[in-house]
Design a protein around this motif. Structure first.
Motif, PDB file in Angstrom:
ATOM      1  N   PHE A 382       5.038  -1.648   6.351  1.00  0.00           N
ATOM      2  CA  PHE A 382       4.780  -3.087   6.211  1.00  0.00           C
ATOM      3  C   PHE A 382       5.248  -3.730   7.345  1.00  0.00           C
ATOM      4  CE2 PHE A 382       4.562  -7.118   4.277  1.00  0.00           C
ATOM      5  CZ  PHE A 382       3.416  -7.047   3.786  1.00  0.00           C
ATOM      6  N   GLU A 386      -0.964  -6.835   5.082  1.00  0.00           N
ATOM      7  CA  GLU A 386      -1.639  -6.223   4.089  1.00  0.00           C
ATOM      8  C   GLU A 386      -2.493  -5.394   4.418  1.00  0.00           C
ATOM      9  OE1 GLU A 386      -2.309  -8.384   0.550  1.00  0.00           O
ATOM     10  OE2 GLU A 386      -0.448  -8.965   0.435  1.00  0.00           O
ATOM     11  N   THR A 411       2.599   0.980  -0.664  1.00  0.00           N
ATOM     12  CA  THR A 411       2.454  -0.313   0.131  1.00  0.00           C
ATOM     13  C   THR A 411       2.822  -1.528  -0.626  1.00  0.00           C
ATOM     14  OG1 THR A 411       0.607  -1.420   1.570  1.00  0.00           O
ATOM     15  CG2 THR A 411      -0.047  -0.540  -0.837  1.00  0.00           C
ATOM     16  N   GLN A 412       2.560  -2.675   0.085  1.00  0.00           N
ATOM     17  CA  GLN A 412       2.818  -3.931  -0.616  1.00  0.00           C
ATOM     18  C   GLN A 412       1.713  -4.650  -0.877  1.00  0.00           C
ATOM     19  OE1 GLN A 412       6.109  -6.403   0.714  1.00  0.00           O
ATOM     20  NE2 GLN A 412       7.147  -4.376   1.470  1.00  0.00           N
ATOM     21  N   LEU A 413       1.368  -5.701  -1.774  1.00  0.00           N
ATOM     22  CA  LEU A 413      -0.015  -6.364  -1.952  1.00  0.00           C
ATOM     23  C   LEU A 413       0.807  -7.838  -2.833  1.00  0.00           C
ATOM     24  CD1 LEU A 413      -2.639  -4.242  -3.284  1.00  0.00           C
ATOM     25  CD2 LEU A 413      -2.385  -5.215  -1.031  1.00  0.00           C
ATOM     26  N   SER A 414       0.677  -8.961  -2.076  1.00  0.00           N
ATOM     27  CA  SER A 414       1.010 -10.142  -2.556  1.00  0.00           C
ATOM     28  C   SER A 414       2.592 -10.036  -3.081  1.00  0.00           C
ATOM     29  CB  SER A 414       0.034 -10.557  -4.059  1.00  0.00           C
ATOM     30  OG  SER A 414      -1.232 -10.620  -3.599  1.00  0.00           O
TER      31      SER A 414
END
Length: 434
Positions: A382, A386, A411-414
């Motif tokens: 990351f 996104e 992963t990363q979201l918000s």
């Protein structure tokens, strides 16, 4: 031909080659081929290679470009040049004489860049390029013709490898293929150190693949290494070629009618584009600035050592940002927030945003993290951007094809840790990663 004969074109080519040598450019032997627009469409679809393995995506590209061209929605490239020794370039038959002369000079700039930039030296062997692609084409056609394999099974593996082709070692020395005995010695390690940043090679080595399937993945991988330097130096390469076509043609003593058209064509090539960066425009202006500031010898060193990211970070100054009217923007909800060059923080933001979006920086980086009870765990590195979840879901299905089992992606979201999980039957779910 157009309004000139082949003999005239050869005479201009000889004069350009003489200027190239006297200017200090160091090139491979250069060959030109005259082709019509249908040929150019084919070369464009197949990346300029005289021989390339068959795949539906190349035919799709051909039909797309042909339709756009017929409806005057896009033009065709004035030339196409490939990194090989000897260097091969294609010229459009319908080009005017002035455009052919400009194009030939432009090609010699690319030729010099191919031969001298360190990324091309590290990742490619120009003398083997044409034979490499021909051998790959023969092998793929052989698999397709094999009654025990057939085209559908071949395309399934090629589709997966194409989807993951840029998930490989991005920096440093390229990973060499290992024999089965060496691989067996590493079998107790989930992810060997040499493959921690090379998902495609990891899948080729550790996926549940037959030998012919493994070979197909290696074919895509090896050809990706050929194209990687071009992706990583697009601004530099086009800027260098534009810088030299401009300099060479001003030394060529063109007749007034040709010189006038040359200036018009040159300005069209290096003009800024609305809403996106024109690599010709940006690269040409930076190299021109560097020559004026540091001299010709200095830009030869820059051409040898840099890639687009380092080139922009080191040489895109505040003065150039202001002169070229560069800006960056972000989308926040329904608003577009523009960052201008105005102050010290502003121009560095513009520069850094541009650096992050060139070359492989524009492609998400996904690496193998672990193997947990036959499930392959991947991690998205990351860097503030996104993943497109729709795209990520489809890409994970291709990983399953090569791995041969369940795959998950962290992963990363918000700002929250998430995990995409793709089962063997390609059902994808998104969950919180606790």
């Amino acid at each position: 031909m157009n309004d000139y004969t082949l003999r005239e074109l050869e005479a201009w080519g000889d004069r350009i080659e003489e200027l190239v040598r006297s200017a200090g450019l160091e090139c491979y032997e250069q060959f030109f081929e005259i082709c019509d627009y249908e040929d150019m469409l084919c070369y464009e679809a197949y990346a300029g290679m005289p021989s390339h393995y068959p795949h539906w995506s190349f035919g799709k590209m051909y039909e797309r470009q042909r339709t756009f061209y017929q409806y005057n929605l896009v033009g065709l490239p004035y030339e196409m040049v490939i990194n090989s020794d000897p260097c091969l370039a294609y010229l459009m038959r319908d080009n005017t004489l002035a455009l052919q002369v400009l194009t030939m000079a432009h090609v010699y700039g690319h030729n010099d860049f191919f031969k001298n930039n360190r990324l091309f030296k590290e990742y490619t062997r120009a003398e083997l390029t044409v034979e490499l692609f021909k051998n790959h084409a023969d092998r793929v056609r052989g698999y397709m013709a094999d009654p025990s394999i057939g085209p559908d099974r071949v395309e399934r593996i090629l589709d997966a490898a194409h989807a993951l082709r840029y998930q490989l070692q991005r920096f440093g020395k390229r990973e060499q293929k290992h024999d089965r005995e060496q691989l067996t010695k590493e079998s107790e390690q989930d992810i060997p150190d040499r493959l921690k940043n090379d998902l495609l090679t990891f899948l080729a080595e550790r996926g549940k693949l037959t030998e012919w399937e493994r070979n197909l993945v290696y074919i895509v991988r090896d050809e990706t290494f050929y194209f990687l330097p071009q992706l990583e130096t697009k601004i530099m390469n086009e800027g260098w070629a534009s810088f030299w076509h401009y300099k060479l043609l001003n030394r060529l003593a063109l007749p007034q009618s040709l010189h006038w058209e040359f200036l018009q064509r040159h300005n069209l090539v290096v003009r800024p584009h609305a809403n996106r960066i024109n690599p010709y425009f940006l690269g040409f202006n930076i190299f021109t600035y560097l020559e004026e500031t540091y001299g010709l010898d200095y830009i030869f060193q820059v051409r040898t050592q840099e890639r687009d990211q380092s080139f922009l970070r080191r040489y895109l100054t505040r003065e150039l940002c202001e002169k070229l009217c560069l800006f960056s923007y972000t989308v926040r909800g329904n608003d577009i927030v523009v960052k201008e060059v105005g102050d010290e923080e502003g121009w560095k933001t513009v520069r850094d945003d541009l650096v992050k979006g060139v070359g492989l920086g524009s492609i998400p980086c996904v690496v193998p993290l672990a193997v947990e009870r036959d499930q392959l765990v991947l991690e998205h590195v990351f860097e503030g951007w996104e993943l497109d979840i729709t795209y990520a879901r489809e890409t994970l299905k291709y990983v399953v094809d090569l791995w041969g089992g369940r795959v998950s992606l962290k992963t990363q979201l918000s700002g929250k840790a998430k995990r995409l999980i793709c089962s063997e039957d390609k059902v994808v779910s998104l969950i919180d990663d606790i």
